[in-house]
Design an enzyme around this catalytic site. Structure first.
Site, mmCIF file in Angstrom:
data_model
loop_
_atom_site.group_PDB
_atom_site.id
_atom_site.type_symbol
_atom_site.label_atom_id
_atom_site.label_comp_id
_atom_site.label_asym_id
_atom_site.label_seq_id
_atom_site.Cartn_x
_atom_site.Cartn_y
_atom_site.Cartn_z
ATOM 1 N N LYS A 54 -23.149 -101.710 6.798
ATOM 2 C CA LYS A 54 -21.748 -101.551 7.203
ATOM 3 C C LYS A 54 -20.926 -102.841 7.093
ATOM 4 O O LYS A 54 -20.466 -103.173 6.020
ATOM 5 C CB LYS A 54 -21.685 -100.978 8.623
ATOM 6 C CG LYS A 54 -22.156 -99.529 8.692
ATOM 7 C CD LYS A 54 -21.866 -98.919 10.024
ATOM 8 C CE LYS A 54 -22.395 -97.505 10.161
ATOM 9 N NZ LYS A 54 -21.591 -96.473 9.520
ATOM 10 N N TYR A 88 -29.518 -92.620 16.142
ATOM 11 C CA TYR A 88 -29.105 -92.194 14.797
ATOM 12 C C TYR A 88 -29.395 -93.338 13.833
ATOM 13 O O TYR A 88 -28.953 -94.469 14.057
ATOM 14 C CB TYR A 88 -27.607 -91.842 14.763
ATOM 15 C CG TYR A 88 -27.126 -91.546 13.366
ATOM 16 C CD1 TYR A 88 -27.325 -90.302 12.781
ATOM 17 C CD2 TYR A 88 -26.498 -92.530 12.598
ATOM 18 C CE1 TYR A 88 -26.919 -90.041 11.472
ATOM 19 C CE2 TYR A 88 -26.092 -92.281 11.293
ATOM 20 C CZ TYR A 88 -26.306 -91.034 10.743
ATOM 21 O OH TYR A 88 -25.902 -90.786 9.444
ATOM 22 N N TYR A 127 -19.920 -84.316 6.295
ATOM 23 C CA TYR A 127 -19.932 -83.692 7.626
ATOM 24 C C TYR A 127 -18.778 -82.694 7.784
ATOM 25 O O TYR A 127 -18.115 -82.667 8.826
ATOM 26 C CB TYR A 127 -19.819 -84.751 8.737
ATOM 27 C CG TYR A 127 -20.765 -85.923 8.593
ATOM 28 C CD1 TYR A 127 -22.139 -85.736 8.539
ATOM 29 C CD2 TYR A 127 -20.283 -87.226 8.523
ATOM 30 C CE1 TYR A 127 -23.012 -86.805 8.415
ATOM 31 C CE2 TYR A 127 -21.149 -88.311 8.391
ATOM 32 C CZ TYR A 127 -22.508 -88.090 8.338
ATOM 33 O OH TYR A 127 -23.362 -89.165 8.222
ATOM 34 N N ASP A 187 -32.470 -101.658 14.196
ATOM 35 C CA ASP A 187 -31.468 -101.149 13.257
ATOM 36 C C ASP A 187 -30.107 -101.666 13.727
ATOM 37 O O ASP A 187 -29.513 -101.118 14.648
ATOM 38 C CB ASP A 187 -31.517 -99.619 13.247
ATOM 39 C CG ASP A 187 -30.444 -99.010 12.362
ATOM 40 O OD1 ASP A 187 -29.566 -99.748 11.875
ATOM 41 O OD2 ASP A 187 -30.473 -97.785 12.171
HETATM 42 C C1 LIG Z 1 -27.395 -97.439 13.356
HETATM 43 C C2 LIG Z 1 -27.184 -96.851 12.001
HETATM 44 N N1 LIG Z 1 -28.173 -96.915 11.112
HETATM 45 C C3 LIG Z 1 -28.042 -96.428 9.861
HETATM 46 C C4 LIG Z 1 -26.859 -95.831 9.464
HETATM 47 C C5 LIG Z 1 -26.725 -95.288 8.065
HETATM 48 O O1 LIG Z 1 -25.906 -96.097 7.310
HETATM 49 P P1 LIG Z 1 -25.223 -95.539 5.967
HETATM 50 O O2 LIG Z 1 -24.201 -94.538 6.401
HETATM 51 O O3 LIG Z 1 -24.634 -96.750 5.316
HETATM 52 O O4 LIG Z 1 -26.309 -94.921 5.147
HETATM 53 C C6 LIG Z 1 -25.796 -95.744 10.365
HETATM 54 C C7 LIG Z 1 -24.526 -95.103 9.979
HETATM 55 O O5 LIG Z 1 -23.706 -94.744 10.787
HETATM 56 C C8 LIG Z 1 -25.956 -96.264 11.677
HETATM 57 O O6 LIG Z 1 -24.979 -96.204 12.587
#
Ligand SMILES: Cc1ncc(COP(=O)(O)O)c(C=O)c1O
Length: 418
Positions: free
Chosen positions: A268, A137, A9, A239
């Site tokens: 994460k 996101y 980014y 998610d």
């Molecule tokens: C809600 C959510 N899903 C998916 C992702 C993507 O995860 P990664 O960065 O490990 O690919 C993120 C990353 O910030 C996220 O906040």
């Protein structure tokens, strides 16, 4: 000078000098130039136990002394089996099957593949579009971008993304009344009633949309989503890559609504920031649709590093720490301190202050109001990195009160000193 290392980014032409971390312990990030910073955002929300944690280090080295990795294709091993069982135990009842992958984005891809193939495997054709939420996101890979709202992350690809349907989250935050939440539920009901024959799944970040601006919404919406998805034969996907493992004050955000999704993604904090890993969990109903006598119905996905033994051991040890050291109480304490301090923060630029669990976010009128903030915070010994016009903190859960107050004081001074 041209940089060999390409940063995320980042406009590389403007990248300039970056702080260089050489060591970490607890919530402290030690830099090459001798400075130390309190980590206010847990390295993109993953380092929940802080850096260089003795128990996690021990789990890592102990497993490395046996084997670090073995392919999960045609082979199995204890750490993967144990972690799958632990995740089934701690997640909402009914999510009984676990598919590992190596990052949150890939975990989302797996979830969306599962959802599309589920309907095919059941012999229902045409259900391959997704519903998701504005400001959501879900990651940077292509299908994850498709279900994420338009943003700087997706701009260059808007012409190649096959968009599904997008809905607004309900207004009024976590405690919104049923009346306030109802219009958003009505929109969902209308959309599903009209288009359910094309829709495979509704994917949401439950309760808090993180990278899209830390917007918080009511559990009532998730409860309604659960019953509408069941009514219209649409899978519900949570998610929890950002919200999982205590961040919202419950172990999983789904618990605020007492709702069980059909598919749930974790990442994460799963591996406490030690290495990339993710898990996509599914109900037995979803899993069973993939069973058959040949490969036709199987899930044809298999990241090389899925179920990595080091990642699994760290995740297992991390879950033990969360349970044995009463992490939800730590999150509650962080929440109280953030609420306390946020109450004192005011200013004409403050649009909204939002707090849940160990998340505190202040939306300002314009992103330019945060120009220079990061450098100023570093001078005060704190590592924070705003997203757009939102200044936020998501500290490691092991943070002590003095460190937490130091972060909050930097935020307060920036906003009130304007
Ligand atoms: C809600 C959510 N899903 C998916 C992702 C993507 O995860 P990664 O960065 O490990 O690919 C993120 C990353 O910030 C996220 O906040």
């Amino acid at each position: 000078m041209q940089s060999i290392l390409w940063y995320p980014y980042t406009q590389m032409k403007l990248v300039g000098h970056l702080p260089k971390m050489v060591a970490g312990d607890g919530v402290m990030m030690h830099l090459e130039d001798g400075r130390s910073l309190i980590d206010g955002i847990s390295s993109w929300w993953s380092v929940i136990h802080g850096y260089n944690h003795p128990a996690l280090n021990a789990a890592l080295t102990e497993q490395a002394g046996k084997f670090s990795h073995v392919m999960l294709g045609g082979m199995t091993h204890g750490p993967a089996l144990d972690l799958a069982a632990a995740l089934v135990r701690i997640t909402p009842e009914g999510l009984n099957h676990v598919f590992f992958s190596d990052s949150g984005s890939v975990g989302v891809e797996v979830a969306l593949k599962m959802a599309i193939q589920y309907w095919k495997n059941k012999g229902v054709s045409g259900k391959n579009r997704m519903v998701s939420l504005k400001n959501g996101y879900h990651g940077d890979t292509f299908k994850a971008m498709e279900v994420s709202d338009d943003s700087d992350f997706t701009r260059s690809f808007s012409d190649v993304l096959h968009r599904g349907f997008f809905l607004q989250i309900p207004e009024g935050g976590f405690d919104a009344s049923a009346e306030i939440v109802q219009p958003a539920i009505d929109r969902l009901q209308e959309l599903l009633a009209e288009h359910h024959q094309q829709i495979a799944a509704f994917i949401v970040e439950p309760i808090v949309q993180c990278a899209g601006g830390f917007r918080i919404y009511s559990p009532l919406y998730l409860q309604a989503a659960r019953s509408l998805c069941s009514k219209y034969n649409v899978l519900l996907v949570f998610d929890e890559v950002a919200t999982g493992f205590g961040r919202t004050g419950r172990l999983f955000a789904a618990e605020h609504a007492a709702v069980v999704p059909d598919i749930m993604i974790l990442g994460k904090a799963l591996t406490a920031g030690y290495m990339g890993h993710a898990a996509t969990l599914a109900t037995t109903e979803v899993y069973n649709s993939f069973l058959g006598d040949g490969y036709e119905k199987a899930l044809m996905h298999g990241p090389t590093f899925m179920g990595n033994a080091l990642a699994c051991q760290i995740a297992l040890r991390s879950i033990r720490l969360i349970e044995e050291d009463h992490y939800l109480e730590k999150v509650q304490r962080i929440n109280e301190v953030i609420r306390d301090q946020f109450a004192e923060i005011r200013g004409e630029w403050v649009v909204e202050k939002r707090v849940i669990g160990a998340i505190g976010a202040i939306e300002l009128a314009d992103a330019s109001l945060l120009n220079g903030f990061k450098v100023s915070a570093m001078e005060a010994g704190v590592w924070l990195r705003p997203i757009g016009n939102v200044l936020y903190l998501m500290p490691p859960y092991i943070i002590d009160e003095r460190q937490l107050l130091a972060i909050l004081s930097v935020m307060k001074k920036w906003i009130m000193g304007r």
